[in-house]
Design a protein around this motif. Structure first.
Motif, mmCIF file in Angstrom:
data_model
loop_
_atom_site.group_PDB
_atom_site.id
_atom_site.type_symbol
_atom_site.label_atom_id
_atom_site.label_comp_id
_atom_site.label_asym_id
_atom_site.label_seq_id
_atom_site.Cartn_x
_atom_site.Cartn_y
_atom_site.Cartn_z
ATOM 1 N N ILE A 182 0.855 -1.175 0.000
ATOM 2 C CA ILE A 182 0.000 0.000 0.000
ATOM 3 C C ILE A 182 0.895 1.230 0.000
ATOM 4 N N GLU A 183 0.492 2.254 -0.730
ATOM 5 C CA GLU A 183 1.235 3.499 -0.723
ATOM 6 C C GLU A 183 1.374 3.993 0.720
ATOM 7 N N GLY A 184 2.585 4.332 1.096
ATOM 8 C CA GLY A 184 2.853 4.815 2.449
ATOM 9 C C GLY A 184 3.486 3.772 3.343
ATOM 10 N N VAL A 185 3.375 2.487 2.986
ATOM 11 C CA VAL A 185 4.016 1.421 3.758
ATOM 12 C C VAL A 185 5.408 1.192 3.166
ATOM 13 N N PHE A 186 6.429 1.305 3.985
ATOM 14 C CA PHE A 186 7.801 1.074 3.541
ATOM 15 C C PHE A 186 8.042 -0.430 3.501
ATOM 16 N N VAL A 187 8.250 -0.973 2.314
ATOM 17 C CA VAL A 187 8.462 -2.406 2.149
ATOM 18 C C VAL A 187 9.875 -2.752 2.593
ATOM 19 N N CYS A 188 9.984 -3.748 3.465
ATOM 20 C CA CYS A 188 11.275 -4.185 3.990
ATOM 21 C C CYS A 188 11.559 -5.613 3.534
ATOM 22 N N ALA A 189 12.821 -5.893 3.282
ATOM 23 C CA ALA A 189 13.224 -7.213 2.802
ATOM 24 C C ALA A 189 13.513 -8.180 3.939
ATOM 25 N N THR A 190 13.875 -7.655 5.113
ATOM 26 C CA THR A 190 14.261 -8.518 6.244
ATOM 27 C C THR A 190 13.701 -7.951 7.550
ATOM 28 N N PRO A 191 13.622 -8.797 8.580
ATOM 29 C CA PRO A 191 13.231 -8.289 9.905
ATOM 30 C C PRO A 191 14.202 -7.219 10.410
ATOM 31 N N GLU A 192 15.482 -7.408 10.126
ATOM 32 C CA GLU A 192 16.484 -6.446 10.577
ATOM 33 C C GLU A 192 16.239 -5.064 9.969
ATOM 34 N N GLU A 193 15.952 -5.037 8.673
ATOM 35 C CA GLU A 193 15.677 -3.761 8.015
ATOM 36 C C GLU A 193 14.442 -3.095 8.608
ATOM 37 N N ALA A 194 13.393 -3.877 8.858
ATOM 38 C CA ALA A 194 12.161 -3.323 9.428
ATOM 39 C C ALA A 194 12.415 -2.689 10.789
ATOM 40 N N VAL A 195 13.181 -3.362 11.631
ATOM 41 C CA VAL A 195 13.439 -2.836 12.976
ATOM 42 C C VAL A 195 14.347 -1.612 12.927
ATOM 43 N N ILE A 196 15.397 -1.652 12.122
ATOM 44 C CA ILE A 196 16.288 -0.490 12.020
ATOM 45 C C ILE A 196 15.499 0.746 11.597
ATOM 46 N N LEU A 197 14.679 0.597 10.572
ATOM 47 C CA LEU A 197 13.909 1.735 10.073
ATOM 48 C C LEU A 197 12.845 2.191 11.069
ATOM 49 N N ALA A 198 12.164 1.244 11.717
ATOM 50 C CA ALA A 198 11.117 1.599 12.687
ATOM 51 C C ALA A 198 11.699 2.298 13.907
#
Length: 160
Positions: free
Chosen positions: A124-140
């Protein structure tokens, strides 16, 4: 800081493992995991956070006990309306997989300006797509820290 981890109560093995890693990494950053308090992705995130010595908060849709890995249980009796409470309690949101309940949480987060990071979830527009759990946590964690106002205590004689 509180990071909401959202997703299905009946998730896939891949989603469970990703959410468990996400919870572990959130706790490793000394942040709190918030979730809907039930099974699946929610349980996995809490399990991971507890393995890392972190704190977990479950905002339940009913008056039950929630999953076994919760430190704080908030019994709302609100059903799906608790999704709004959960998202508003978070500084950032990580979505793992998910059905329509997750979609509603994503929508509330985007509507209220909360950063949303997605792994194996709705595109969905506005959701930052992450490739890994690590990327999701770093960005969040980064986004949550940037968006959160300072809450440092004031010393004697300091005005507000």
């Amino acid at each position: 800081m509180q990071i909401a981890v959202i997703g299905r109560g009946d998730c896939s093995v891949e989603e469970y493992e990703a959410a468990e890693t996400i919870g572990y990494l959130i706790a490793g950053n000394h942040e709190t995991v918030c979730c809907g308090g039930l099974g699946g992705v929610m349980e996995a995130a809490c399990r991971g956070a507890k393995e890392a010595g972190g704190t977990t908060v479950g905002i339940l849709p009913d008056t039950g006990e929630g999953n076994a890995f919760l430190d704080i249980v908030i019994r709302t009796g609100l059903g799906h309306a608790r999704n709004v409470v959960l998202v508003n309690s978070a500084d950032a949101v990580i979505a793992v997989g998910g059905g329509y309940g997750t979609l509603s949480e994503i929508a509330v987060a985007l509507k209220t300006g909360k950063p949303v990071f997605g792994l194996l979830t709705w595109k969905i527009e506005g959701v930052f797509v992450c490739a890994t759990p690590e990327e999701a946590v770093i960005l969040a964690v980064r986004a949550g820290r940037l968006s959160r106002p300072s809450r440092s205590p004031r010393g004697p004689g300091e005005s507000s």
